[in-house]
Design a protein around this motif. Sequence first.
Motif, mmCIF file in Angstrom:
data_model
loop_
_atom_site.group_PDB
_atom_site.id
_atom_site.type_symbol
_atom_site.label_atom_id
_atom_site.label_comp_id
_atom_site.label_asym_id
_atom_site.label_seq_id
_atom_site.Cartn_x
_atom_site.Cartn_y
_atom_site.Cartn_z
ATOM 1 N N ASP A 43 -60.580 -11.339 -48.620
ATOM 2 C CA ASP A 43 -59.700 -12.411 -48.159
ATOM 3 C C ASP A 43 -58.213 -12.059 -48.211
ATOM 4 O O ASP A 43 -57.421 -12.551 -47.414
ATOM 5 C CB ASP A 43 -59.957 -13.674 -48.990
ATOM 6 C CG ASP A 43 -61.346 -14.214 -48.802
ATOM 7 O OD1 ASP A 43 -61.804 -14.286 -47.651
ATOM 8 O OD2 ASP A 43 -62.003 -14.558 -49.806
ATOM 9 N N SER A 55 -67.242 -7.714 -45.286
ATOM 10 C CA SER A 55 -67.259 -8.978 -46.017
ATOM 11 C C SER A 55 -68.507 -9.089 -46.879
ATOM 12 O O SER A 55 -69.482 -8.353 -46.694
ATOM 13 C CB SER A 55 -67.214 -10.139 -45.017
ATOM 14 O OG SER A 55 -67.294 -11.379 -45.681
ATOM 15 N N GLN A 78 -62.245 -14.932 -41.673
ATOM 16 C CA GLN A 78 -61.770 -13.610 -42.061
ATOM 17 C C GLN A 78 -61.530 -12.744 -40.829
ATOM 18 O O GLN A 78 -60.526 -12.020 -40.751
ATOM 19 C CB GLN A 78 -62.783 -12.949 -42.989
ATOM 20 C CG GLN A 78 -62.941 -13.650 -44.324
ATOM 21 C CD GLN A 78 -64.167 -13.186 -45.090
ATOM 22 O OE1 GLN A 78 -65.004 -12.466 -44.558
ATOM 23 N NE2 GLN A 78 -64.279 -13.618 -46.337
#
Length: 485
Positions: free
Chosen positions: A142, A165, A214
């Motif tokens: 993040d 991620s 994201q």
Amino acid sequence: MKFLMQCALLLSGILLMSTAETQAADRPNFLLMIADDMTWSDLGYEGNPDIHTPHLDALRKQSMHLTQMFTPATTCSPSRHAIYTGLFSVRSGAYPNHTRVRQGTESVFTLLKDAGYRVALQNKSHVAPPASFPYEHIKGADDLTETKQFLSRDKDQPWLLSYCSNDPHSQWSRGPKDLYDPERLSVPSYLHDNQTTRELLAAYYAEITKFDEQVGNLLELLEESGQADNTLVMFVSEQGSSFPYGGKWSVYDNGIRVSTLVRWPGHVQAGSNSDALLQYVDVVPTFLDAAGIDPTTVDVHCPDAFGNTGFDGRSFLEVLTGDQNSFRDYVFSQHTTVGINGYQEPYPMRAVRDKRYKYIRNLAPQNTYSIGGIHKGEPIESWQADAKSDPELAKRVEWLFHRPAEELYDLKNDPLEINNLAGNATLKDVQAKLSAELDAWMKQQGDEGMQTELEAVSHQSKVRQQKAKQQKGGKKKQGRKTNNK
């Protein structure tokens, strides 16, 4: 004379700078974005009406949509090793989960770094050993502070960033849950519709939206850096989710089919699509080709069963540019249960697929397929409870634990792979052909079936090996007769 020499040196410097800038412009940057356990169809642009993925939907409009990309494995670690090395899992040694490639194997990080690129991986790695994957590691998914520094460090040096991620990997605890009301969701037909499934599905969808956020932030950062026009962006959904039939831990299409987008301004037509059969192992050769490196000349230092040391994959750059409409005749995949958390008995799977049919070989059909993911906890326990009064559901639940030795599916008429046609007289030739192709692939890989399955733990870390030894706990069923055909 001194003035003329100064002018000559200045002109030489300008020419060298111009050449360096031209070379940098000729060699694109690479941004590879990898989700974590996302079923290929669980995206807005793939047709799921419930999922909120505005940034990926926008990227699809700017990209070529590769509709027939497949991973050769069904869990995170072997899938990622394949996409980074251009090698199928058994050949590289990275075929169980939590695995590593054979010593000396080279990856895209090695090859592009040697070619003058700076290379980085952000967040989830799941690959080893470090010598084969010499990337800079950026922690967290993040926070893009270090990411921004990496992208802007040297405008004349091209780069590769693999952005990995943790979303939407279970346990599903992140993302905007207020967007998803469990009662209003359309439960996919391959899942059993009950309250538990709906609540878990809502949590899973929220993490997909978290991943989409994201992606949006990362693409915005790329735009701000001024490098978007010279960056090949690829998004892949990895393998399927951990829902039963969702289908991580299976070689059905829900487990191995990968939603894939590629954006490369000036090279890839925005809004286009291709149904060419592709595999993760084709990504590295394609990246090298785009960078001006002939992938057919690369020695990856990991020979196959015949002594060949080139990639298992090959470049599909001409598919991306629209100069080629087809690519592979077949795609392959394998699943290894040994070494997975909670596994009880070996239950290895192998599969081959063409555009229409898929053939699956279960090497130990007499065993019980049971691992810690889809066979324990929720939602399977609620499904088992419901199955006590639902005979059709009981059959579906039973299938999760026991499969026949061979499966054959007509994907054109049965995309969810429900009707097993193995042994059907009218498809005898189809089954024989696919079986022969699978035999040839296993031979090239050095895949010895059950023996390869039983050696899986030796391809994991020492910590995983010790855990597996404790987990085995005196089980004696591995010696049962197996079906390698």
